[in-house]
Enzyme design. Structure first.
Site, PDB file in Angstrom:
ATOM      1  N   HIS A 381     -20.032 -89.048 -45.064  1.00  0.00           N
ATOM      2  CA  HIS A 381     -20.893 -88.621 -43.958  1.00  0.00           C
ATOM      3  C   HIS A 381     -21.321 -89.831 -43.132  1.00  0.00           C
ATOM      4  O   HIS A 381     -22.515 -90.155 -43.020  1.00  0.00           O
ATOM      5  CB  HIS A 381     -22.105 -87.859 -44.490  1.00  0.00           C
ATOM      6  CG  HIS A 381     -21.766 -86.529 -45.072  1.00  0.00           C
ATOM      7  ND1 HIS A 381     -21.604 -86.328 -46.423  1.00  0.00           N
ATOM      8  CD2 HIS A 381     -21.520 -85.332 -44.479  1.00  0.00           C
ATOM      9  CE1 HIS A 381     -21.301 -85.060 -46.655  1.00  0.00           C
ATOM     10  NE2 HIS A 381     -21.241 -84.428 -45.490  1.00  0.00           N
ATOM     11  N   HIS A 385     -16.746 -89.839 -39.670  1.00  0.00           N
ATOM     12  CA  HIS A 385     -16.790 -88.377 -39.817  1.00  0.00           C
ATOM     13  C   HIS A 385     -17.379 -87.739 -38.565  1.00  0.00           C
ATOM     14  O   HIS A 385     -16.883 -86.705 -38.087  1.00  0.00           O
ATOM     15  CB  HIS A 385     -17.624 -88.009 -41.044  1.00  0.00           C
ATOM     16  CG  HIS A 385     -17.920 -86.546 -41.174  1.00  0.00           C
ATOM     17  ND1 HIS A 385     -16.957 -85.605 -41.474  1.00  0.00           N
ATOM     18  CD2 HIS A 385     -19.087 -85.855 -41.023  1.00  0.00           C
ATOM     19  CE1 HIS A 385     -17.507 -84.410 -41.513  1.00  0.00           C
ATOM     20  NE2 HIS A 385     -18.796 -84.522 -41.243  1.00  0.00           N
ATOM     21  N   ASP A 422     -24.489 -84.826 -38.399  1.00  0.00           N
ATOM     22  CA  ASP A 422     -24.823 -85.362 -39.722  1.00  0.00           C
ATOM     23  C   ASP A 422     -25.634 -86.651 -39.599  1.00  0.00           C
ATOM     24  O   ASP A 422     -25.600 -87.505 -40.492  1.00  0.00           O
ATOM     25  CB  ASP A 422     -23.548 -85.630 -40.538  1.00  0.00           C
ATOM     26  CG  ASP A 422     -23.098 -84.410 -41.324  1.00  0.00           C
ATOM     27  OD1 ASP A 422     -23.957 -83.596 -41.696  1.00  0.00           O
ATOM     28  OD2 ASP A 422     -21.883 -84.263 -41.554  1.00  0.00           O
ATOM     29  N   ASP A 533     -16.244 -79.096 -39.385  1.00  0.00           N
ATOM     30  CA  ASP A 533     -16.938 -79.894 -40.392  1.00  0.00           C
ATOM     31  C   ASP A 533     -16.156 -79.962 -41.699  1.00  0.00           C
ATOM     32  O   ASP A 533     -16.352 -80.887 -42.499  1.00  0.00           O
ATOM     33  CB  ASP A 533     -18.332 -79.303 -40.631  1.00  0.00           C
ATOM     34  CG  ASP A 533     -19.284 -80.305 -41.262  1.00  0.00           C
ATOM     35  OD1 ASP A 533     -19.078 -81.522 -41.090  1.00  0.00           O
ATOM     36  OD2 ASP A 533     -20.247 -79.876 -41.924  1.00  0.00           O
ATOM     37  N   GLN A 584     -10.340 -80.429 -55.189  1.00  0.00           N
ATOM     38  CA  GLN A 584      -9.819 -80.292 -53.833  1.00  0.00           C
ATOM     39  C   GLN A 584      -9.055 -78.977 -53.650  1.00  0.00           C
ATOM     40  O   GLN A 584      -9.228 -78.274 -52.646  1.00  0.00           O
ATOM     41  CB  GLN A 584      -8.909 -81.476 -53.506  1.00  0.00           C
ATOM     42  CG  GLN A 584      -9.646 -82.782 -53.324  1.00  0.00           C
ATOM     43  CD  GLN A 584     -10.568 -82.761 -52.114  1.00  0.00           C
ATOM     44  OE1 GLN A 584     -10.164 -82.421 -51.013  1.00  0.00           O
ATOM     45  NE2 GLN A 584     -11.817 -83.130 -52.332  1.00  0.00           N
ATOM     46  N   PHE A 587     -11.500 -75.983 -53.577  1.00  0.00           N
ATOM     47  CA  PHE A 587     -12.279 -75.954 -52.335  1.00  0.00           C
ATOM     48  C   PHE A 587     -11.443 -75.413 -51.184  1.00  0.00           C
ATOM     49  O   PHE A 587     -11.907 -74.591 -50.386  1.00  0.00           O
ATOM     50  CB  PHE A 587     -12.787 -77.358 -52.019  1.00  0.00           C
ATOM     51  CG  PHE A 587     -13.566 -77.451 -50.739  1.00  0.00           C
ATOM     52  CD1 PHE A 587     -14.835 -76.917 -50.640  1.00  0.00           C
ATOM     53  CD2 PHE A 587     -13.030 -78.078 -49.628  1.00  0.00           C
ATOM     54  CE1 PHE A 587     -15.567 -77.002 -49.467  1.00  0.00           C
ATOM     55  CE2 PHE A 587     -13.746 -78.169 -48.443  1.00  0.00           C
ATOM     56  CZ  PHE A 587     -15.021 -77.628 -48.365  1.00  0.00           C
TER      57      PHE A 587
END
Length: 697
Positions: A381, A385, A422, A533, A584, A587
């Site tokens: 973050h 990003h 963010d 995002d 990963q 997700f």
């Protein structure tokens, strides 16, 4: 209390407990005989219901749709090779070759359509012919079948027969267009049912049941009412209150009272469509980029001491700013660790937003430099990003479907929202803040803690009197920008992912986005930022894998901190036990792929199609590929885990440092994570000071 003895809403839905064949039988019985129960039917009537139930089987629907599609391909192929001279009564050799086969193809398919018509006539009886559409379809099928029989049985190719056959071709086109339209409606109904297999939300079943009721209904008025209900639910307007002044006080409600109601109770008046806000003929052009390459460059991209070679390199990079696989890592290197300001300035200049909203380029440069400096030096973050999400959002907004809902003020607010979304993220997630009762969680009542913090703190920077980039906006535009940015940034809270996805999917599949309205635009922008995002798995492996390495390292940092403060380690955040590939792959499968499939169903763009394919490819590679995908990729690229693409998070290559112990005071905590860390070396402090000085001048 329902038939099973349970309270309404408890336990499994009664219909889902029944066998599928029983449900199909009851549905068919309702369509054929209305309210008469199946048990009261005689043998002949039960046979009709049994036959009608065949058409409730999804495989039968799919087979009919497939047959129509194959026949349509054959029809249009035949039209493509037939002669163009309608007055010529002789066939060319292409027509003769085509007709030799097409008459038998016609005979086969039309025989199947006649069989379908006959079976449905037997099953549904006179009710089947009550619809004008069905009568038209029946007429076309029968007439087409007659022409086909004439073609097959007649050896006389006289001018009269030729003209009749050509008339038959026209009727065949009408037939196939009608069949395709009915197939589209069938696919739409099946799509509602299919959605339940992904993200399960009751609204999908509600709409499917209402559609089924509309099919069963014999009243035209009831059908209209059911269609209206489906539209309201699908467009997410079920609980939207609309104030009707004429219904209160005999229509004599004064303007002051009306204004008070609107301001205090957020009751909406009927709003005009989006087209009345911006001329639809100019809507797409309103966010079209300039065609002049020189317009992309402004104020040296907000960078200090930029060399001509660096400027040329940035020019080349910004030429691809609208593309899906744009690399923010390249931008990060070319801008010497300052990617956000050049990116935002370039987009603003491409669309002439400086002039349109009277924003001074040096004010925007300074604001973005300060925003950029407020991103923490954490693996994921960070400012890279922020730039990546901003560019990805811009790419999505350039799609025609999305662009038709977006005007200049929406683009203005969307780019700013992505840039600050963010801001100040410390590398720990919302549950960590809530669990440890940190002041920021108390401030925002445990609801979207970080998201509220991002927009609140970033807003102070954007409206700082020294470089207030919103100061020259009209009042309505200012309110639109603030409302859009708050909605978009709060929408990035992952705790609301499934609810928001269900709303978006329902509205898309019910054609709720056909209308251009402020509400639709806000929902689209909200979902677009959320999509961006989590866009890393939707990119190529050269972008997906380094971001995966970064996010896993940030997860492990939180896991280390949780061990230090005595918390139980969150799932997938223990660096000793976590399997990266499992994390990963899961997700992407559960979150990212369904999200991008829903977006593609709405946008239908080249970008969204590529994104879905990349999601599936990366999901397969993580879940079924060999272990060590990150290490293998690094080795193939000649890189290591210490390479800048993995470890460089800010303006220089300073080493990653641990967070200071968390204090209960919000200001001290965030001061340490956003300011002190950036000044661990004199180089970082010097770089930031130079950027602010140049931007101010």
């Amino acid at each position: 209390v329902g038939p099973s003895g349970q309270q309404d809403g408890e336990g499994e839905d009664l219909e889902t407990e029944k066998a599928p064949n029983v449900v199909r039988l009851e549905t068919a019985c309702a369509k054929v005989f209305g309210k008469r129960p199946y048990e009261s039917l005689n043998t002949f009537e039960r046979v009709r219901v049994q036959v009608a139930s065949w058409f409730e089987i999804p495989v039968v629907d799919i087979s009919i749709i497939t047959m129509v599609l194959i026949y349509s391909v054959a029809i249009f192929f035949d039209l493509g090779v037939e002669g163009n001279d309608c007055d010529d009564t002789t066939f060319t050799w292409e027509e003769q070759y085509s007709n030799e086969y097409m008459k038998w193809i016609d005979l086969v398919f039309l025989s199947l359509f006649m069989l379908e018509l006959t079976v449905k006539s037997f099953a549904y009886g006179h009710k089947y012919f009550k619809s004008s559409v069905t009568m038209f379809d029946t007429t076309i099928v029968v007439v087409s079948f007659v022409f086909t029989v004439i073609s097959v049985t007649s050896d006389n190719q006289s001018s009269t027969i030729v003209r009749v056959l050509r008339l038959g071709r026209i009727i065949r086109v009408l037939l196939i267009l009608n069949k395709l339209n009915k197939s589209r409606e069938g696919l739409k109904k099946m799509k509602y049912k299919k959605l339940e297999g992904g993200v399960e939300a009751p609204v999908y079943k509600v709409i499917a049941l209402l559609q089924d009721m509309a099919v069963r209904s014999e009243s035209a008025a009831d059908k209209r009412h059911l269609d209206w209900i489906i539209d309201v639910i699908g467009s997410d307007r079920l609980y939207t209150a609309v104030f009707n002044a004429s219904a209160v006080g005999g229509g004599n409600l004064d303007s002051e009272t009306t204004e008070w109601l609107n301001s205090q109770y957020a009751i909406k008046e009927k709003q005009a469509t989006r087209g009345s806000v911006l001329d639809p003929t100019k809507k797409r052009n309103s966010i079209a980029p300039s065609s002049t390459p020189e317009d992309i460059r402004t104020a040296h991209y907000g960078l200090v001491n930029i060399t001509p070679a660096q400027e040329r390199q940035l020019d080349q990079i910004m030429e691809n700013v609208h593309k899906w696989d744009f690399s923010c890592f390249e931008l990060f290197e070319a801008s010497e660790g300052m990617p956000l300001a050049p990116l935002v300035l370039a987009i603003f200049k491409r669309h002439n937003l400086f002039d349109h909203f009277r924003v001074q380029p040096h004010h925007l440069a300074k604001a973005m430099t300060r925003v950029q400096a407020g991103y923490c030096y954490v693996p994921y973050h960070n400012r890279i990003h922020a730039a990546d999400v901003t560019q990805t959002l811009y790419s999505l907004l350039m799609c025609d479907t999305v662009g038709s809902h977006v005007n200049e003020i929406d683009l203005f607010s969307a780019i700013l929202a992505a840039a600050v979304h963010d801001y100040g993220h410390p590398g720990f997630n919302n549950p960590y803040h809530v669990k440890n009762r940190l002041e920021v969680a108390i401030t925002y009542n445990d609801v979207s803690v970080l998201e509220n913090m991002h927009i609140a703190r970033a807003w102070r920077i954007l409206t700082d009197p020294e470089h207030n980039i919103l100061g020259n906006l009209k009042s309505d535009d200012f309110n639109t920008v603030r409302s859009n940015m708050i909605t978009m940034i709060l929408g990035t809270d992952m705790s609301g992912h499934f609810d928001e996805l269900a709303r978006f999917m329902t509205k898309t599949t019910s054609n709720g986005f056909d209308e251009q309205s402020p509400e639709n635009t806000k929902m689209i922008l909200k979902m677009a930022l959320h999509v961006c995002d989590v866009s890393n798995p939707a990119k190529s492996p050269d972008l997906c894998i380094p971001w995966a390495a970064r996010v896993m390292e940030e997860f492990f940092m939180q896991g280390d901190k949780e061990k230090e403060v005595g918390n139980s380690v969150s799932p997938f955040m223990d660096r000793e036990t976590t399997v990266v590939e499992k994390c990963q792959g899961g997700f992407i499968k559960i979150i990212v792929t369904p999200l991008y499939e829903a977006w593609h169903a709405f946008a239908k763009s080249d970008q969204s199609n590529v994104a879905v394919e990349n999601c599936k490819m990366n999901q397969e590679a993580w879940m079924n590929g060999p272990e060590g995908r990150i290490e293998t990729w690094l080795k193939d690229k000649g890189l290591t885990k210490e390479s800048p693409i993995i470890t460089k998070h800010g303006a220089d290559a300073m080493a990653q440092t641990d967070f200071q112990p968390v204090r209960p005071e919000e200001e001290k905590y965030y001061h340490e994570t956003t300011v002190v860390q950036r000044k661990l070396t004199s180089e970082v402090a010097s770089d930031d000071a130079k950027q602010e000085s140049v931007a101010h001048s």
